[in-house]
Design a protein around this motif. Structure first.
Motif, PDB file in Angstrom:
ATOM      1  N   LYS A 154       0.826  -1.205   0.000  1.00 56.16           N
ATOM      2  CA  LYS A 154       0.000   0.000   0.000  1.00 56.16           C
ATOM      3  C   LYS A 154       0.857   1.251   0.000  1.00 56.16           C
ATOM      4  N   ARG A 155       0.342   2.314  -0.651  1.00 58.31           N
ATOM      5  CA  ARG A 155       0.998   3.614  -0.672  1.00 58.31           C
ATOM      6  C   ARG A 155      -0.034   4.640  -1.083  1.00 58.31           C
ATOM      7  N   LYS A 156      -0.205   5.689  -0.285  1.00 61.78           N
ATOM      8  CA  LYS A 156      -1.247   6.698  -0.512  1.00 61.78           C
ATOM      9  C   LYS A 156      -2.603   6.003  -0.645  1.00 61.78           C
ATOM     10  N   THR A 208      -1.347  -6.777  -9.474  1.00 62.91           N
ATOM     11  CA  THR A 208      -2.528  -6.021  -9.869  1.00 62.91           C
ATOM     12  C   THR A 208      -2.625  -4.856  -8.899  1.00 62.91           C
ATOM     13  N   VAL A 209      -2.805  -3.663  -9.428  1.00 61.66           N
ATOM     14  CA  VAL A 209      -2.802  -2.474  -8.588  1.00 61.66           C
ATOM     15  C   VAL A 209      -3.994  -1.600  -8.960  1.00 61.66           C
ATOM     16  N   ALA A 210      -4.607  -1.003  -7.930  1.00 60.80           N
ATOM     17  CA  ALA A 210      -5.773  -0.151  -8.146  1.00 60.80           C
ATOM     18  C   ALA A 210      -5.718   1.030  -7.198  1.00 60.80           C
ATOM     19  N   GLY A 211      -6.313   2.144  -7.622  1.00 57.97           N
ATOM     20  CA  GLY A 211      -6.415   3.326  -6.777  1.00 57.97           C
ATOM     21  C   GLY A 211      -5.200   4.217  -6.886  1.00 57.97           C
ATOM     22  N   GLY A 212      -5.406   5.502  -6.581  1.00 54.42           N
ATOM     23  CA  GLY A 212      -4.292   6.447  -6.561  1.00 54.42           C
ATOM     24  C   GLY A 212      -3.769   6.775  -7.941  1.00 54.42           C
ATOM     25  N   GLY A 213      -2.613   7.422  -7.960  1.00 53.72           N
ATOM     26  CA  GLY A 213      -1.963   7.785  -9.213  1.00 53.72           C
ATOM     27  C   GLY A 213      -0.790   6.853  -9.488  1.00 53.72           C
ATOM     28  N   LEU A 214      -0.054   7.137 -10.540  1.00 52.60           N
ATOM     29  CA  LEU A 214       1.048   6.260 -10.944  1.00 52.60           C
ATOM     30  C   LEU A 214       2.143   6.182  -9.888  1.00 52.60           C
ATOM     31  N   SER A 215       2.484   7.302  -9.268  1.00 48.28           N
ATOM     32  CA  SER A 215       3.543   7.304  -8.270  1.00 48.28           C
ATOM     33  C   SER A 215       3.151   6.463  -7.051  1.00 48.28           C
ATOM     34  N   GLY A 216       1.923   6.633  -6.583  1.00 37.11           N
ATOM     35  CA  GLY A 216       1.440   5.839  -5.457  1.00 37.11           C
ATOM     36  C   GLY A 216       1.356   4.365  -5.805  1.00 37.11           C
TER      37      GLY A 216
END
Length: 161
Positions: free
Chosen positions: A42-44, A97-105
């Protein structure tokens, strides 16, 4: 009152068992039925689900090659940091698989997930990754907007007249 010279004597006097061995936690390998290690990073506002298994070093994010998904070289470097720090480049395949936030997060979330999954697959890497700061979840998130303010802290423009 008896004179006590050591902790063992104190333990005997009070009836409490004392051990001289350190009770450090023992980390064991955690794998699923397919022989993969799974972790959540997790991040942001981004949440990444990451699977690590032995392979040729392919990293795919949301079904795309990671260089295609994260076009910026800085984000590609962030993604590979835990693998390079553990000196395991080209040894593990990573599916995320990643969801939510922007590219950096999202890049930070995948990095956190890769680090955790590597420690689940190879518990001996925990010290190296912890020293590099890859296992710590970056808790910095966007501050909420307050009422009577333009943003979280910025006030509206002052007008004298």
């Amino acid at each position: 009152m008896a004179d006590l010279n050591s902790l063992e004597e104190l333990g005997e006097a009070t009836g409490v068992e004392t051990t001289t061995e350190s009770s450090a936690p023992v980390h064991v390998q955690k794998l699923d039925a397919q022989g993969r290690a799974y972790a959540t990073g997790k991040r942001k506002d981004a949440v990444a689900r990451v699977w690590v298994k032995p392979g040729s070093g392919r990293i795919s994010v949301n079904g795309k090659e990671f260089a295609e998904y994260f076009a910026r070289p800085v984000l590609q470097m962030v993604l590979q940091q835990p693998i390079v720090a553990a000196d395991r480049a080209g040894q593990y395949d990573v599916v995320a698989t990643v969801a939510g936030g922007g590219l950096s997060g999202q890049a930070g979330a995948v990095r956190h997930g890769i680090s955790k999954a590597l420690t689940y697959y190879e518990p001996t890497l925990r010290g190296v990754l912890k020293k590099g700061g890859f296992l710590t979840r970056d808790s910095r998130v966007v501050e909420r907007k307050k009422y009577g303010r333009a943003k979280a802290r910025r006030s509206f423009q002052f007008s004298k007249r």
